[in-house]
Design a protein around this motif. Structure first.
Motif, PDB file in Angstrom:
ATOM      1  N   THR A  74     -15.861  28.139   8.655  1.00  0.00           N
ATOM      2  CA  THR A  74     -14.702  27.550   9.532  1.00  0.00           C
ATOM      3  C   THR A  74     -13.537  28.487   9.546  1.00  0.00           C
ATOM      4  O   THR A  74     -12.970  28.554  10.525  1.00  0.00           O
ATOM      5  CB  THR A  74     -14.381  26.373   8.846  1.00  0.00           C
ATOM      6  N   SER A  75     -13.355  29.091   8.476  1.00  0.00           N
ATOM      7  CA  SER A  75     -11.923  29.859   8.559  1.00  0.00           C
ATOM      8  C   SER A  75     -12.113  31.134   9.720  1.00  0.00           C
ATOM      9  O   SER A  75     -11.208  31.511  10.208  1.00  0.00           O
ATOM     10  CB  SER A  75     -11.585  30.568   7.172  1.00  0.00           C
ATOM     11  N   MET A  76     -13.238  31.567   9.467  1.00  0.00           N
ATOM     12  CA  MET A  76     -13.552  32.775  10.566  1.00  0.00           C
ATOM     13  C   MET A  76     -13.404  32.113  11.944  1.00  0.00           C
ATOM     14  O   MET A  76     -12.627  33.002  13.040  1.00  0.00           O
ATOM     15  CB  MET A  76     -14.788  33.609  10.392  1.00  0.00           C
ATOM     16  N   TYR A  77     -13.841  31.251  12.248  1.00  0.00           N
ATOM     17  CA  TYR A  77     -13.841  30.510  13.597  1.00  0.00           C
ATOM     18  C   TYR A  77     -12.403  30.277  13.955  1.00  0.00           C
ATOM     19  O   TYR A  77     -12.089  30.257  15.200  1.00  0.00           O
ATOM     20  CB  TYR A  77     -14.762  29.229  13.661  1.00  0.00           C
ATOM     21  N   THR A  78     -11.670  29.655  13.010  1.00  0.00           N
ATOM     22  CA  THR A  78     -10.375  29.390  13.274  1.00  0.00           C
ATOM     23  C   THR A  78      -9.490  30.583  13.462  1.00  0.00           C
ATOM     24  O   THR A  78      -8.717  30.366  14.544  1.00  0.00           O
ATOM     25  CB  THR A  78      -9.804  28.600  11.952  1.00  0.00           C
ATOM     26  N   PHE A  79      -9.832  31.534  12.876  1.00  0.00           N
ATOM     27  CA  PHE A  79      -9.008  32.708  13.122  1.00  0.00           C
ATOM     28  C   PHE A  79      -9.345  33.570  14.402  1.00  0.00           C
ATOM     29  O   PHE A  79      -8.458  33.844  15.241  1.00  0.00           O
ATOM     30  CB  PHE A  79      -9.188  33.955  12.048  1.00  0.00           C
ATOM     31  N   LEU A  80     -10.544  33.502  14.678  1.00  0.00           N
ATOM     32  CA  LEU A  80     -10.976  34.177  16.157  1.00  0.00           C
ATOM     33  C   LEU A  80     -10.542  33.092  17.242  1.00  0.00           C
ATOM     34  O   LEU A  80     -10.275  33.673  18.316  1.00  0.00           O
ATOM     35  CB  LEU A  80     -12.526  34.183  16.175  1.00  0.00           C
ATOM     36  N   LEU A  81     -10.464  31.885  17.128  1.00  0.00           N
ATOM     37  CA  LEU A  81     -10.064  30.697  18.111  1.00  0.00           C
ATOM     38  C   LEU A  81      -8.573  31.179  18.321  1.00  0.00           C
ATOM     39  O   LEU A  81      -8.212  30.969  19.614  1.00  0.00           O
ATOM     40  CB  LEU A  81     -10.315  29.426  17.586  1.00  0.00           C
ATOM     41  N   ARG A  82      -7.671  31.386  17.234  1.00  0.00           N
ATOM     42  CA  ARG A  82      -6.306  31.722  17.344  1.00  0.00           C
ATOM     43  C   ARG A  82      -5.960  32.677  18.241  1.00  0.00           C
ATOM     44  O   ARG A  82      -5.230  32.892  19.093  1.00  0.00           O
ATOM     45  CB  ARG A  82      -5.640  31.744  16.138  1.00  0.00           C
ATOM     46  N   VAL A  89     -15.359  37.941  24.342  1.00  0.00           N
ATOM     47  CA  VAL A  89     -16.633  36.667  24.326  1.00  0.00           C
ATOM     48  C   VAL A  89     -15.760  35.582  24.005  1.00  0.00           C
ATOM     49  O   VAL A  89     -14.547  35.303  23.291  1.00  0.00           O
ATOM     50  CB  VAL A  89     -17.496  37.014  23.401  1.00  0.00           C
ATOM     51  N   GLU A  90     -16.563  34.410  24.121  1.00  0.00           N
ATOM     52  CA  GLU A  90     -16.238  32.862  23.302  1.00  0.00           C
ATOM     53  C   GLU A  90     -17.278  32.845  22.519  1.00  0.00           C
ATOM     54  O   GLU A  90     -18.312  33.366  21.909  1.00  0.00           O
ATOM     55  CB  GLU A  90     -16.743  31.800  24.270  1.00  0.00           C
ATOM     56  N   PHE A  91     -16.314  32.121  21.364  1.00  0.00           N
ATOM     57  CA  PHE A  91     -17.292  31.896  19.886  1.00  0.00           C
ATOM     58  C   PHE A  91     -17.447  30.437  19.760  1.00  0.00           C
ATOM     59  O   PHE A  91     -16.837  29.484  20.055  1.00  0.00           O
ATOM     60  CB  PHE A  91     -16.228  32.258  18.758  1.00  0.00           C
ATOM     61  N   GLN A  92     -18.755  30.042  19.615  1.00  0.00           N
ATOM     62  CA  GLN A  92     -19.272  28.870  19.632  1.00  0.00           C
ATOM     63  C   GLN A  92     -18.652  27.784  18.483  1.00  0.00           C
ATOM     64  O   GLN A  92     -18.629  28.492  17.401  1.00  0.00           O
ATOM     65  CB  GLN A  92     -20.788  28.717  19.391  1.00  0.00           C
ATOM     66  N   ASP A  93     -18.209  26.658  18.934  1.00  0.00           N
ATOM     67  CA  ASP A  93     -17.805  25.803  17.742  1.00  0.00           C
ATOM     68  C   ASP A  93     -18.568  25.614  16.577  1.00  0.00           C
ATOM     69  O   ASP A  93     -19.810  25.341  16.759  1.00  0.00           O
ATOM     70  CB  ASP A  93     -17.453  24.335  18.355  1.00  0.00           C
ATOM     71  N   VAL A  94     -18.026  25.898  15.516  1.00  0.00           N
ATOM     72  CA  VAL A  94     -19.141  25.702  14.238  1.00  0.00           C
ATOM     73  C   VAL A  94     -19.674  24.615  14.057  1.00  0.00           C
ATOM     74  O   VAL A  94     -20.795  24.709  13.319  1.00  0.00           O
ATOM     75  CB  VAL A  94     -18.406  26.515  12.972  1.00  0.00           C
TER      76      VAL A  94
END
Length: 208
Positions: A74-82, A89-94
């Motif tokens: 979750t932390s990695m997804y939040t960082f990449l989303l920011r 690329v887009e990162f899929q919602d975890v």
């Protein structure tokens, strides 16, 4: 020929040094140019204790590992989303990633599947996965007391963090990041990921 880059760096923890290694496949640029959506898997987490902690049962330790696995994800997804405007690329919602894996009955069996099999389930072009191994040398309480009263710092142990990118179509590993670190009791998984991503920002494959 495959490349391996080894760099020395300082970690954000107290007077600690670490080693960073980055691997890139020869065809990395060609491969990632085809990617549009990337999934982030729960990280594999292993927590060991140099001294037996009588208050911590094997089941409690396992639950702690599972919680941290999803927290890093979750932390990695939040960082990449920011920072999404900085990536190609887009990162899929975890949450979607984990739901799809759960529906397929493989959320707790990812080690039994190849990365291309997982990518097919998630309908993504690539997979980011990782491993965090942490050896606890003393409790958070001991570290906090030493930091406050002895001035010796809040280090509770040491660990290694590995992050891997696999091509979805073939399952081939095309990029890998490895870092050793000292663990500070003040660090959350957000801090851990933030520190890691700052160190590899120039080498992250999808940076524009």
């Amino acid at each position: 020929m495959k490349k391996l880059i080894i760099l020395a760096l300082f970690t954000v923890s107290l007077s600690a040094t670490a080693q960073k290694q980055i691997y890139e496949a020869d065809n990395l640029k060609e491969v990632i140019a085809r990617h549009k959506r990337v999934a982030i898997l729960p990280f594999y987490v292993a927590i060991t204790h140099r001294k037996q902690n009588e208050a911590l049962s094997a089941e409690m330790n396992r639950q702690q590992e599972q919680t941290m696995a999803k927290s890093i994800q979750t932390s990695m997804y939040t960082f990449l989303l920011r920072k999404r405007k900085e990536y190609t690329v887009e990162f899929q919602d975890v949450d979607k990633t984990n739901i799809l894996l759960k529906r397929a009955g493989v959320l707790d069996k990812l080690e039994d599947l190849t990365k291309d099999e997982i990518a097919k389930i998630l309908e993504v072009d690539a997979i980011i996965s990782g491993k965090f191994e942490n050896e606890q040398t003393r409790s958070d309480r001991q570290a906090r007391n030493n930091a406050l009263w002895l001035g010796t710092g809040g280090k509770t142990g040491s660990g290694t963090l590995t992050m891997v990118l696999n091509e979805g179509a073939t399952g081939e590993m095309v990029w890998r990041f490895y870092k050793t670190m000292d663990d500070n009791y003040r660090k959350s998984t957000d801090d851990l990921v933030e520190s890691m991503m700052r160190k590899l920002s120039r080498n992250f494959p999808y940076t524009k």
